[in-house]
Scaffold this active site. Structure first.
Site, PDB file in Angstrom:
ATOM      1  N   ASN A  56       4.428   5.755   3.484  1.00  0.00           N
ATOM      2  CA  ASN A  56       4.913   4.649   2.380  1.00  0.00           C
ATOM      3  C   ASN A  56       5.909   3.798   2.979  1.00  0.00           C
ATOM      4  O   ASN A  56       6.988   3.121   2.108  1.00  0.00           O
ATOM      5  CB  ASN A  56       5.311   5.471   1.293  1.00  0.00           C
ATOM      6  CG  ASN A  56       4.316   6.234   0.531  1.00  0.00           C
ATOM      7  OD1 ASN A  56       3.103   5.796   0.534  1.00  0.00           O
ATOM      8  ND2 ASN A  56       4.681   7.213   0.176  1.00  0.00           N
ATOM      9  N   PRO A  88       0.857  -1.236  -0.040  1.00  0.00           N
ATOM     10  CA  PRO A  88      -0.158   0.112  -0.072  1.00  0.00           C
ATOM     11  C   PRO A  88       0.883   1.221  -0.012  1.00  0.00           C
ATOM     12  O   PRO A  88       1.851   1.334   0.934  1.00  0.00           O
ATOM     13  CB  PRO A  88      -0.804  -0.098   1.308  1.00  0.00           C
ATOM     14  CG  PRO A  88      -0.790  -1.440   1.742  1.00  0.00           C
ATOM     15  CD  PRO A  88       0.707  -2.039   1.275  1.00  0.00           C
ATOM     16  N   CYS A  89       0.783   2.281  -0.841  1.00  0.00           N
ATOM     17  CA  CYS A  89       1.383   3.384  -0.935  1.00  0.00           C
ATOM     18  C   CYS A  89       0.083   4.558  -0.963  1.00  0.00           C
ATOM     19  O   CYS A  89      -0.658   4.711  -1.813  1.00  0.00           O
ATOM     20  CB  CYS A  89       2.145   3.624  -2.273  1.00  0.00           C
ATOM     21  SG  CYS A  89       3.403   2.300  -2.369  1.00  0.00           S
ATOM     22  N   GLN A  90       0.247   5.474   0.160  1.00  0.00           N
ATOM     23  CA  GLN A  90      -0.780   6.317   0.326  1.00  0.00           C
ATOM     24  C   GLN A  90      -0.090   7.545   0.419  1.00  0.00           C
ATOM     25  O   GLN A  90      -0.921   8.603   0.568  1.00  0.00           O
ATOM     26  CB  GLN A  90      -1.527   6.086   1.701  1.00  0.00           C
ATOM     27  CG  GLN A  90      -2.003   4.545   1.767  1.00  0.00           C
ATOM     28  CD  GLN A  90      -2.366   4.049   3.135  1.00  0.00           C
ATOM     29  OE1 GLN A  90      -1.677   4.377   4.021  1.00  0.00           O
ATOM     30  NE2 GLN A  90      -3.350   3.347   3.217  1.00  0.00           N
TER      31      GLN A  90
END
Length: 333
Positions: free
Chosen positions: A101, A81-83
């Site tokens: 991240n 997951p990259c937010q």
């Protein structure tokens, strides 16, 4: 394939990525995920895999070495997951240094420790163009520092026999200097929602099928059923009479699937997108079909969690296409 290529699956979730690679003859060495319900599903469907149910940040380098034993790892796969898009690049902070991240940073760490021949990293398509492509280049650079030749491309799952338009950026790296290949389209005609879902028993709101696992219809309020009864195949909220038309919340979701087209992108919450001719949201089984999961793949945990598991997955057929490409490139290593 000249031998059983071996892989590690990070952020394995329910196991869509693993299933695709298993189907192409790859051998799982270990997988990692932290969500308990996701892990229940993974363990049920991959009884012979070694699943580490733990925060990847707490899996030490020494433990990674122990888990892989003496295996030469051919490929590490996963979709961290990259937010931190909104922060990255806007205040001088690098993408990899954004604390949101950290899971991407963990993916890089495991690649550094294991030194697989290849890695495959999947993520949302907007990562490709965000901040004028600087994040994409930063990610590539982080892997190039480890000695990998890296490239990335946006792939559409519908090109691989998945009845859904789902665009994802795929990063592929090779420890050897070689041209990075991506899977070509495998179908000329996209599979429609109707082709995919017409095989299942019809259900009304709140009903379930005893013959098909995870085929349980959500119970909708009479108010919702009344509103959605006005929406036709492929239609939207504008067909609902104005005096009862939704005016707040996520009004974009008051739509029905178009039966003659592939699905819109399946996400973790599809409760306001209704079946094309049955006045209800899709069951977990139907959503899984739109992701190309086979009917004998059973999802565990709460119904909400099951929807999230399906929505977060890499479609197995898309994973198979990527696995085929890794095999081709492996023959040249």
């Amino acid at each position: 394939m000249k031998k059983n290529l071996k892989y590690i699956d990070l952020f394995s979730g329910a196991g869509g990525f693993s299933l695709g690679f298993d189907n192409l003859g790859f051998q799982n060495v270990f997988s990692v995920d932290i969500e308990p319900n996701f892990c229940k599903t993974y363990k049920h469907n991959f009884a012979d895999h070694q699943l580490i149910e733990k925060d990847i940040c707490e899996v030490s380098n020494a433990e990674i070495e122990y888990l892989k034993e003496d295996n030469d790892i051919d490929v590490i796969i996963g979709g961290p997951p990259c937010q931190g898009f909104s922060m990255a690049g806007n205040i001088g902070r690098k993408f990899i240094d954004d604390p949101r991240n950290r899971l991407f940073k963990e993916f890089v760490r495991v690649v550094k420790v294991v030194k697989p021949k290849f890695f495959v990293m999947e993520n949302v398509a907007r990562l490709y163009t965000y901040n004028k492509g600087t994040i994409r280049e930063e990610i590539i650079n982080d892997f190039e520092k480890l000695g990998y030749t890296v490239d990335c491309k946006i792939l559409n799952s519908a090109d691989y026999g998945v009845p859904q338009v789902r665009n994802r950026v795929i990063f592929i790296g090779s420890i050897k200097k070689q041209d990075i290949q991506f899977p070509p389209a495998e179908v000329e005609t996209y599979i429609s929602v109707k082709e995919a879902l017409s095989v299942y028993p019809k259900l009304a709101s709140g009903e379930e099928s005893s013959k098909v696992p995870n085929h349980i219809a959500m119970s909708h309020s009479e108010q919702m059923l009344t509103k959605m009864s006005y929406v036709t195949d492929g239609g939207d909220r504008n067909e609902i009479p104005e005096h009862i038309r939704p005016k707040s919340g996520d009004i974009r979701k008051y739509i029905k699937y178009a039966s003659d087209k592939p699905s819109v992108c399946v996400t973790g919450d599809m409760r306001k997108i209704f079946h094309y001719d049955q006045n209800r949201a899709l069951t977990v089984r139907e959503l899984a079909k739109l992701q190309s999961f086979p009917d004998d793949f059973v999802f565990k945990g709460t119904r909400i969690s099951q929807q999230q598991q399906v929505g977060n997955s890499v479609p197995p057929k898309m994973a198979e296409a990527i696995a085929r490409t890794i095999i081709k490139m492996s023959d040249k290593v």
